[in-house]
Design an enzyme around this catalytic site. Structure first.
Site, PDB file in Angstrom:
ATOM      1  N   ARG A  53       0.879  -1.179   0.000  1.00 34.03           N
ATOM      2  CA  ARG A  53       0.000   0.000   0.000  1.00 34.03           C
ATOM      3  C   ARG A  53       0.907   1.217   0.000  1.00 34.03           C
ATOM      4  NH1 ARG A  53       2.436   1.803   3.751  1.00 34.03           N
ATOM      5  NH2 ARG A  53       0.916   3.467   3.849  1.00 34.03           N
ATOM      6  N   GLY A  54       0.279   2.397  -0.101  1.00 32.21           N
ATOM      7  CA  GLY A  54       1.077   3.606  -0.271  1.00 32.21           C
ATOM      8  C   GLY A  54       1.131   3.898  -1.766  1.00 32.21           C
ATOM      9  N   ALA A  55       0.819   5.146  -2.147  1.00 32.81           N
ATOM     10  CA  ALA A  55       0.637   5.468  -3.561  1.00 32.81           C
ATOM     11  C   ALA A  55       1.830   5.074  -4.455  1.00 32.81           C
ATOM     12  CB  ALA A  55       0.294   6.956  -3.692  1.00 32.81           C
ATOM     13  N   ARG A  94      -7.414  -0.321  -6.784  1.00 35.64           N
ATOM     14  CA  ARG A  94      -7.754   0.723  -5.797  1.00 35.64           C
ATOM     15  C   ARG A  94      -7.980   2.025  -6.574  1.00 35.64           C
ATOM     16  NH1 ARG A  94      -4.225   1.166  -0.452  1.00 35.64           N
ATOM     17  NH2 ARG A  94      -6.168   2.075   0.317  1.00 35.64           N
ATOM     18  N   GLN A 120      -1.858   2.110  10.071  1.00 33.67           N
ATOM     19  CA  GLN A 120      -0.578   2.200   9.341  1.00 33.67           C
ATOM     20  C   GLN A 120       0.473   2.943  10.167  1.00 33.67           C
ATOM     21  OE1 GLN A 120      -3.566   2.733   7.980  1.00 33.67           O
ATOM     22  NE2 GLN A 120      -3.620   2.334   5.798  1.00 33.67           N
ATOM     23  N   ASP A 173      -2.159  10.818  -1.955  1.00 26.76           N
ATOM     24  CA  ASP A 173      -2.567   9.806  -2.930  1.00 26.76           C
ATOM     25  C   ASP A 173      -2.941  10.438  -4.259  1.00 26.76           C
ATOM     26  OD1 ASP A 173      -3.075   8.473  -0.163  1.00 26.76           O
ATOM     27  OD2 ASP A 173      -2.820   6.903  -1.669  1.00 26.76           O
ATOM     28  N   ASN A 202      -5.486  12.291   0.884  1.00 26.11           N
ATOM     29  CA  ASN A 202      -4.536  11.455   1.630  1.00 26.11           C
ATOM     30  C   ASN A 202      -5.346  10.657   2.643  1.00 26.11           C
ATOM     31  OD1 ASN A 202      -1.786  10.608   2.186  1.00 26.11           O
ATOM     32  ND2 ASN A 202      -1.983  11.688   4.125  1.00 26.11           N
ATOM     33  N   LYS A 203      -4.659   9.851   3.412  1.00 22.59           N
ATOM     34  CA  LYS A 203      -5.307   8.964   4.381  1.00 22.59           C
ATOM     35  C   LYS A 203      -6.346   9.679   5.230  1.00 22.59           C
ATOM     36  CE  LYS A 203      -4.969   5.515   4.683  1.00 22.59           C
ATOM     37  NZ  LYS A 203      -5.979   4.672   3.971  1.00 22.59           N
TER      38      LYS A 203
END
Ligand code: MRU
Length: 345
Positions: A46-48, A89, A196, A237, A247-248
């Site tokens: 995960r993570g862009a 995603r 996370q 993201d 973002n998150k």
């Protein structure tokens, strides 16, 4: 970080299984593009920037799989696999960015022999991965300029080596500031619901011996109000052309707190995260994830059966709350629309 996030070996992609960290350091092996899609949607990786590079290797695995098909079916089949990978995603633009680069490559080389195309596609995936680490180091260099000596830095989610191919975005700036002897201290938000921050950022901070304190997300407001935070650094993201940034989930609240209390709020993201095709954050699709992420922790139910759940994975911070966007090409500052436009290729 002592462990690699991803490594392409013997026609398969090994991904550190981020669902199991920090308890277990194990690797998930993606043998075909379907495994790659699952690894992205189930958040093994995960993570862009990390999912962009992962998908690029996924395109190579699809090409390998379809290389024995009739020649006329080869490119269309690989492109179908590209579209499937892109659907894993929706929010991080790096995923479509990487896949679009791979599709262009397929088009540009469509007339070459299949074996040559395989070599070209693998080389491009390796290039995207290697470029990511270089870009992160550039961002860290630029970002270090905005970190005062002795700063108390607050960060959200995981934007480190695990969220990229190596080094990280916001956490890369933190790494750089620490390594350059600035004597910083980090507050890491735990980042509910998937934790996370608690599981991954804390893992990286402890491993690198960067002084840090883990906090529940709801503690950030008190710390910011009490002047205990000098700077907030987050990843992204997707950044819209006007600077609005997805973002998150929880990032928007932090950006508002910073605006109210006059604390600098910086986004650290490669230019591949800027989506110049969308004018504002209103156009960003926000992923909704399964309710289990909220009603369970590590498989243990914490909420009663029958309760409704709303679980958006991201939110959008408005451009006016963002002090600057640190990219590999320099720092874009307000007015963000104009300064981000200067970084367009
Ligand atoms: O749902 P995740 O863990 O993929 O979300 C990650 C983030 O929101 C990160 O902040 C973002 O991708 C930038 S990572 C360098």
């Amino acid at each position: 970080m002592k462990h690699v996030t991803m490594e392409f070996l013997d026609e398969g992609l090994n991904l550190i299984d981020q669902r199991k960290l920090p308890g277990e350091v194990t690797y998930f092996r993606a043998r075909d593009y379907r495994d790659v899609k699952l690894a992205i949607s189930d958040m093994v990786v995960r993570g862009a920037p990390a999912i962009g590079a992962t998908a690029a290797y996924g395109v190579y695995l699809a090409a390998l799989e379809y290389s024995s098909e009739p020649r006329e079916d080869f490119i269309p089949s690989v492109k179908e696999a590209c579209d499937e990978l892109a659907s894993a995603r929706p929010t991080a633009v790096n995923l479509t960015w990487a896949i679009d680069r791979m599709k262009d490559l397929l088009d540009d080389n469509a007339d070459k022999p299949v074996d040559d195309i395989l070599d070209i596609v693998l080389a491009r995936a390796e290039e995207i991965a290697a470029e990511d680490v270089k870009i992160n180091r550039e961002m860290a260099r630029h970002g270090n300029e905005i970190v005062p000596a002795g700063a108390q830095v607050l960060t959200h989610c995981n934007t480190g080596a695990l969220a990229t191919v190596g080094y990280g975005t916001a956490l890369g700036v933190i790494r750089e500031a620490h390594n350059s002897g600035k004597g910083i201290h980090v507050y890491a938000d735990e980042t509910r619901p998937r934790l996370q921050g608690a599981r991954l950022t804390a893992f990286e901070l402890v491993e690198e011996e960067i002084p840090a304190t883990l906090i529940a997300d709801s503690v950030a407001g008190t710390l910011i109000r009490d002047n205990k935070v000098d700077l907030v650094l987050v990843g992204a993201d997707r950044v819209a052309a006007n600077g609005d940034t997805a973002n998150k989930i929880g990032t928007y609240g932090l950006s508002e707190l910073c605006a109210v209390h006059g604390v600098p709020f910086y986004v650290v993201a490669p230019t591949s995260t800027i989506d110049y095709n969308i004018d504002s954050g209103e156009e960003i699709e926000i992923e909704e994830r399964p309710p289990e992420e909220v009603v369970e922790i590590n498989g243990a139910r914490i909420a009663p059966e029958g309760i409704a759940v709303y679980n958006p994975a991201f939110d959008v911070s408005p451009a006016e709350n963002i002090t600057g966007v640190v990219t590999e090409r320099g720092i874009a500052r307000s007015p963000l629309r104009e300064s981000l436009a200067e970084f367009k290729e």
